[in-house]
Motif scaffolding. Structure first.
Motif, mmCIF file in Angstrom:
data_model
loop_
_atom_site.group_PDB
_atom_site.id
_atom_site.type_symbol
_atom_site.label_atom_id
_atom_site.label_comp_id
_atom_site.label_asym_id
_atom_site.label_seq_id
_atom_site.Cartn_x
_atom_site.Cartn_y
_atom_site.Cartn_z
ATOM 1 N N GLN A 1 -19.333 -22.614 48.976
ATOM 2 C CA GLN A 1 -20.475 -22.503 50.318
ATOM 3 C C GLN A 1 -21.522 -22.386 50.721
ATOM 4 O OE1 GLN A 1 -17.644 -20.385 49.696
ATOM 5 N NE2 GLN A 1 -16.123 -21.052 51.626
ATOM 6 N N ASP A 2 -22.197 -21.679 49.508
ATOM 7 C CA ASP A 2 -23.470 -21.395 49.510
ATOM 8 C C ASP A 2 -24.354 -22.751 48.699
ATOM 9 O OD1 ASP A 2 -24.075 -19.372 50.913
ATOM 10 O OD2 ASP A 2 -23.476 -17.774 49.187
ATOM 11 N N SER B 1 -21.785 -19.014 45.400
ATOM 12 C CA SER B 1 -19.844 -18.856 46.194
ATOM 13 C C SER B 1 -20.102 -20.816 46.672
ATOM 14 C CB SER B 1 -20.075 -18.698 47.743
ATOM 15 O OG SER B 1 -20.722 -19.245 48.175
ATOM 16 N N TRP C 1 -23.624 -13.449 48.798
ATOM 17 C CA TRP C 1 -22.652 -14.883 50.246
ATOM 18 C C TRP C 1 -22.684 -14.817 51.509
ATOM 19 C CZ3 TRP C 1 -18.040 -15.107 46.353
ATOM 20 C CH2 TRP C 1 -17.718 -14.932 45.438
ATOM 21 N N GLY C 2 -23.508 -16.229 51.560
ATOM 22 C CA GLY C 2 -23.476 -16.240 52.785
ATOM 23 C C GLY C 2 -25.178 -16.169 53.492
ATOM 24 N N GLU C 3 -25.093 -15.465 52.582
ATOM 25 C CA GLU C 3 -26.657 -15.221 52.980
ATOM 26 C C GLU C 3 -28.168 -17.378 52.851
ATOM 27 O OE1 GLU C 3 -29.104 -11.788 51.436
ATOM 28 O OE2 GLU C 3 -27.934 -11.173 52.104
ATOM 29 N N SER C 4 -27.371 -17.878 52.317
ATOM 30 C CA SER C 4 -27.544 -18.876 52.445
ATOM 31 C C SER C 4 -27.898 -19.784 53.887
ATOM 32 C CB SER C 4 -27.268 -20.487 51.522
ATOM 33 O OG SER C 4 -26.168 -20.169 52.551
ATOM 34 N N GLN C 5 -27.560 -19.375 55.022
ATOM 35 C CA GLN C 5 -27.736 -19.644 56.067
ATOM 36 C C GLN C 5 -28.696 -18.798 56.890
ATOM 37 O OE1 GLN C 5 -26.127 -21.914 57.987
ATOM 38 N NE2 GLN C 5 -24.154 -22.383 56.224
ATOM 39 N N LYS D 1 -30.124 -19.797 45.537
ATOM 40 C CA LYS D 1 -28.476 -19.344 45.205
ATOM 41 C C LYS D 1 -28.594 -18.497 45.858
ATOM 42 C CE LYS D 1 -29.046 -19.455 40.654
ATOM 43 N NZ LYS D 1 -30.560 -18.951 39.098
ATOM 44 N N ALA D 2 -27.610 -18.135 46.236
ATOM 45 C CA ALA D 2 -27.527 -16.675 46.731
ATOM 46 C C ALA D 2 -26.753 -15.868 45.109
ATOM 47 C CB ALA D 2 -26.646 -16.625 47.997
#
Ligand SMILES: [Zn+2]
Length: 525
Positions: free
Chosen positions: A397-398, A395, A267-271, A260-261
């Motif tokens: 998105q993640d 989030s 947030w967004g670091e899943s990418q 998870k982030a």
């Protein structure tokens, strides 16, 4: 319930009766405990369903065939033509064994009703260092699902050096290695760590590599609650990198627990993580992860807010720091930043079943009621014995980016006071197969069963295949659903019509049978 199922043609029947077919097949008549027929059988080999039948006998799958054999005697025929048939789900990250340690049988009903037939324990560096004795205990008292165990780094470190915040000496490291080796001999899956937690947090990477190398010698996996899922100290990306470094240096398959982030800062670091893992795969490293489908994680007020250094030593020592006028102001500054990181006092929902009138209130509400600021309210709760919280910090998105990766499997991380313990598998199905179809049903099944068995090397589990253990779930695709939520976290899920654990019906026509058919899954070195 000896309900004879016979597909013998009159001619075959006559020939058999005369003994004329006996020489043809070696066995004139095949028998089975169950014959399950369905149009939607997901075997775990690929994502497409087949129509056919499954024969179960003596705890094993005897065969999976396009149609029932002609000369078959079965005790029970289950017409599952309106049901999905799949390998029983495997949950690689639970805290279910906290419920097994009471010296009495445990049905593990909250997992069975999700379709889960195997749970892993000892995650996050926890559990008991005595893996063999723990397996023996569960076998003796009885258990509703299968169970596999990690040896936990935190448990090993505590055994050797308590909760001391320092580097291990050479002698201590040798003692820890010996404990890991013993546990691996006794059938542990591998080494788990909780490098975010005390005492795992006090270990450097070299210590973890040394212990992971021992697990690697036995074909074990390294599973980690990583050092930082957020921006507490080294940050999420560096914490993922540490796991990849351990994969390389200890030459061990690695698994990122409940990926998870956590918190607005990351947030967004899943990418970035997806790219790191793809690159690691290209270099030949074995890297996988599990994920639960909830926006809130589950922890405690102290776990969410307290700086790690303040937790060292005994509870007495730690509480003394919270009352020490010299240390308290510094602790409060760090708590304030941790609260910001997690989204503020509105984002922490007290969900602890044992917290009485606090349950169901946010930290912000408690602070307002008591006329204090949220950090003081948190300190009061911690000093009164702490409380479990649902911490809303992820989030969409993640979550959605990670759920689509084929190296990410389903888990619950089930803990008291969070609905994930009762509803993670059907929630993932509802959210990502039905409502927003990011996964096909076949992908959901694969990443909840056979993929997980492959990652962890579970022998003869996770597929519907001849010779495999008869762990099966039969669920109604329209009714399989979570019933627990954050305010009512302990409601059993619905829609599993039949569940077999080692060939025994744990759920029969939608009802728990009370059978304790689970086994201790000792990994062979
Ligand atoms: Zn964890």
């Amino acid at each position: 319930m000896s309900n004879e199922f016979s597909r013998l043609s009159p001619l075959m029947g006559a020939l058999l009766a005369a003994g004329l077919l006996a020489g043809c097949s070696g066995s004139p008549e095949q028998s089975a405990d169950y014959l399950i027929s369905s149009q939607q059988i997901y075997t775990g080999n690929g994502t497409q369903p087949m129509a056919g039948v499954i024969l179960v006998k003596d705890g094993k799958i005897v065969d999976v065939l396009p149609e029932a054999p002609k000369n078959l005697r079965v005790a029970k025929h289950i017409d599952a033509n309106n049901l999905v048939v799949a390998p029983g789900f495997i949950d690689p990250h639970t805290h279910a064994c906290n419920d097994f340690d009471k010296g009495q049988p445990n049905l593990n009903a909250n997992y069975l009703t999700q379709g889960v037939t195997t749970v892993f324990c000892g995650n996050d560096g926890g559990g008991d260092v005595e893996v063999g004795a723990t397996f023996d205990l569960y076998e003796k008292q009885g258990i509703g699902s299968n169970v596999a165990l990690y040896v936990g780094h935190g448990a090993v470190r505590s055994e050797v050096m308590g909760r001391e915040n320092r580097k291990a000496s050479a002698a201590e490291l040798e003692q820890m290695k010996a404990l890991v080796e013993k546990a691996m001999h006794e059938g542990a899956l591998g080494l788990s760590t909780g490098l975010y937690y005390v005492p795992g947090n006090y270990a450097d990477t070299a210590e973890v590599v040394a212990l992971a190398k021992v697990a690697a010698q036995f074909g074990g996996v390294y599973d980690s609650h990583i050092r930082d899922e957020s921006s507490y100290h080294i940050g999420l990306i560096a914490a993922v990198q540490e796991v990849l470094d351990i994969a390389r240096d200890a030459e061990i398959p690695v698994h990122l627990a409940h990926l998870k982030a956590l918190g607005v800062d990351v947030w967004g670091e899943s990418q970035t993580i997806i790219k790191m893992v793809d690159d690691a795969h290209a270099k030949g490293l074995h890297v996988t992860a599990d994920q639960y489908p909830w926006k809130a994680s589950g922890t405690s007020v102290a776990g969410a807010l307290m700086p790690r250094w303040a937790l060292a030593g005994t509870e007495e020592e730690y509480h003394a720091r919270l009352k020490d006028p010299a240390q308290l102001p510094g602790i409060k500054v760090e708590m304030q930043d941790n609260l910001r990181r997690r989204g503020g006092a509105d984002s922490l929902l007290i969900s602890d079943p044992t917290s009485g009138e606090l349950r169901g209130k946010t930290l912000a509400q408690v602070a307002t009621e008591r006329g204090v600021d949220p950090i003081d309210a948190a300190l009061q709760i911690i000093l009164a014995g702490n409380a479990r919280v649902a911490s809303f910090n992820m989030s969409e998105q993640d979550i959605e980016a990670l759920v689509q990766q084929d190296w990410v499997v389903t888990s619950s991380d089930g803990s008291p006071g969070h609905p994930r313990k009762y509803a993670s598998f059907p929630k993932k199905y509802q959210d990502f197969v039905q409502n927003k179809p990011l996964l096909t049903l076949g992908e959901f099944v694969l990443r909840s069963s056979s993929k997980t068995a492959d990652i962890f090397g579970l022998d003869n589990r996770g597929k519907l295949q001849a010779g495999y253990a008869a762990d099966l779930v039969l669920f109604d695709a329209n009714k399989y659903a979570p019933r627990a939520d954050y305010m009512h976290p302990e409601v059993l899920s619905e829609g599993v019509q039949w569940l077999f654990v080692n060939g025994v019906a744990a759920i029969e026509e939608g009802k728990l049978t009370g059978e304790l058919a689970g086994q201790a899954l000792r990994k062979k070195p």
